[in-house]
Scaffold this motif. Structure first.
Motif, PDB file in Angstrom:
ATOM      1  N   PHE A 113       0.938  -1.135   0.007  1.00  0.00           N
ATOM      2  CA  PHE A 113       0.034   0.017  -0.071  1.00  0.00           C
ATOM      3  C   PHE A 113       1.024   1.283   0.064  1.00  0.00           C
ATOM      4  CE2 PHE A 113      -2.506  -3.424   1.474  1.00  0.00           C
ATOM      5  CZ  PHE A 113      -3.504  -3.195   1.039  1.00  0.00           C
ATOM      6  N   THR A 114       1.361   1.867  -1.274  1.00  0.00           N
ATOM      7  CA  THR A 114       2.225   2.588  -1.391  1.00  0.00           C
ATOM      8  C   THR A 114       1.360   4.075  -1.227  1.00  0.00           C
ATOM      9  OG1 THR A 114       2.061   2.628  -3.634  1.00  0.00           O
ATOM     10  CG2 THR A 114       3.743   1.477  -2.748  1.00  0.00           C
ATOM     11  N   ALA A 115       0.284   4.048  -1.294  1.00  0.00           N
ATOM     12  CA  ALA A 115      -0.518   5.480  -1.299  1.00  0.00           C
ATOM     13  C   ALA A 115      -0.202   6.140   0.253  1.00  0.00           C
ATOM     14  CB  ALA A 115      -1.933   5.195  -1.743  1.00  0.00           C
ATOM     15  N   HIS A 116      -0.648   7.165   0.340  1.00  0.00           N
ATOM     16  CA  HIS A 116      -0.664   7.627   1.987  1.00  0.00           C
ATOM     17  C   HIS A 116      -1.506   6.899   2.695  1.00  0.00           C
ATOM     18  CE1 HIS A 116      -1.621  10.518   5.080  1.00  0.00           C
ATOM     19  NE2 HIS A 116      -0.305  10.903   4.618  1.00  0.00           N
ATOM     20  N   ARG A 117      -1.343   6.529   4.020  1.00  0.00           N
ATOM     21  CA  ARG A 117      -1.914   5.661   4.788  1.00  0.00           C
ATOM     22  C   ARG A 117      -3.274   6.292   5.024  1.00  0.00           C
ATOM     23  NH1 ARG A 117       2.437   4.449   9.562  1.00  0.00           N
ATOM     24  NH2 ARG A 117       3.741   3.179   8.261  1.00  0.00           N
ATOM     25  N   GLY A 118      -3.493   7.712   5.017  1.00  0.00           N
ATOM     26  CA  GLY A 118      -4.810   8.116   5.135  1.00  0.00           C
ATOM     27  C   GLY A 118      -5.866   7.500   4.084  1.00  0.00           C
ATOM     28  N   VAL A 119      -5.073   7.345   2.696  1.00  0.00           N
ATOM     29  CA  VAL A 119      -6.426   6.953   1.870  1.00  0.00           C
ATOM     30  C   VAL A 119      -6.612   5.680   2.012  1.00  0.00           C
ATOM     31  CG1 VAL A 119      -6.137   6.388  -0.775  1.00  0.00           C
ATOM     32  CG2 VAL A 119      -4.910   8.339   0.088  1.00  0.00           C
ATOM     33  N   THR A 120      -5.577   4.671   2.293  1.00  0.00           N
ATOM     34  CA  THR A 120      -6.258   3.183   2.910  1.00  0.00           C
ATOM     35  C   THR A 120      -6.989   3.299   4.112  1.00  0.00           C
ATOM     36  OG1 THR A 120      -3.841   2.637   1.974  1.00  0.00           O
ATOM     37  CG2 THR A 120      -4.941   1.048   3.507  1.00  0.00           C
ATOM     38  N   VAL A 121      -6.758   4.031   4.915  1.00  0.00           N
ATOM     39  CA  VAL A 121      -7.710   3.839   6.143  1.00  0.00           C
ATOM     40  C   VAL A 121      -9.335   4.424   5.968  1.00  0.00           C
ATOM     41  CG1 VAL A 121      -8.187   4.792   8.376  1.00  0.00           C
ATOM     42  CG2 VAL A 121      -5.938   3.721   7.721  1.00  0.00           C
ATOM     43  N   LEU A 122      -9.089   5.553   5.111  1.00  0.00           N
ATOM     44  CA  LEU A 122     -10.485   6.277   4.589  1.00  0.00           C
ATOM     45  C   LEU A 122     -11.204   5.359   3.782  1.00  0.00           C
ATOM     46  CD1 LEU A 122      -9.675  10.045   4.379  1.00  0.00           C
ATOM     47  CD2 LEU A 122     -10.881   8.767   6.218  1.00  0.00           C
ATOM     48  N   THR A 123     -10.376   4.746   2.629  1.00  0.00           N
ATOM     49  CA  THR A 123     -11.107   3.939   1.785  1.00  0.00           C
ATOM     50  C   THR A 123     -11.685   2.614   2.615  1.00  0.00           C
ATOM     51  OG1 THR A 123      -9.432   4.426   0.131  1.00  0.00           O
ATOM     52  CG2 THR A 123     -10.685   2.206  -0.140  1.00  0.00           C
ATOM     53  N   ALA A 124     -11.110   1.985   3.433  1.00  0.00           N
ATOM     54  CA  ALA A 124     -11.601   1.086   4.403  1.00  0.00           C
ATOM     55  C   ALA A 124     -12.801   1.437   5.307  1.00  0.00           C
ATOM     56  CB  ALA A 124     -10.590   0.383   5.233  1.00  0.00           C
TER      57      ALA A 124
END
Length: 92
Positions: free
Chosen positions: A27-38
């Motif tokens: 998950f190379t995108a910003h951690r916020g993108v991953t968490v907000l997507t989830a």
């Protein structure tokens, strides 16, 4: 419904946080993108499960929420294909 939304949000935060912290190379995108997507995926799929099954099915809608969050977060994974490439000899 408020309890279910809280449960869906916690599931989404857990899925997104776990993906961002345990698999940072995927998950190379910003951690916020991953968490907000989830988080959004868990709320959406959990609410959809609630609409289909009706009220009082918390034990069924929370796993639906987790599954939806996992599936949508997996779309963000970007494995490094260069390190996984197998060197095959070229045949002429």
């Amino acid at each position: 419904m408020l309890l279910e939304l809280l449960a869906f949000a916690l599931v989404g935060l857990a899925v997104g946080g776990a993906a961002a912290l345990l698999l940072p190379r995927l998950f190379t995108a910003h951690r916020g993108v991953t968490v907000l997507t989830a988080l959004c995926a868990a709320l959406l799929t959990g609410s959809l499960g609630h609409a289909v099954l009706g009220a009082g099915h918390l034990y069924a809608t929370v796993p639906i929420s987790a599954l939806g969050a996992c599936l949508l977060v997996s779309l963000l994974a970007r494995p490094d294909r260069r390190s996984q490439a197998v060197q095959h000899p070229h045949h002429a």
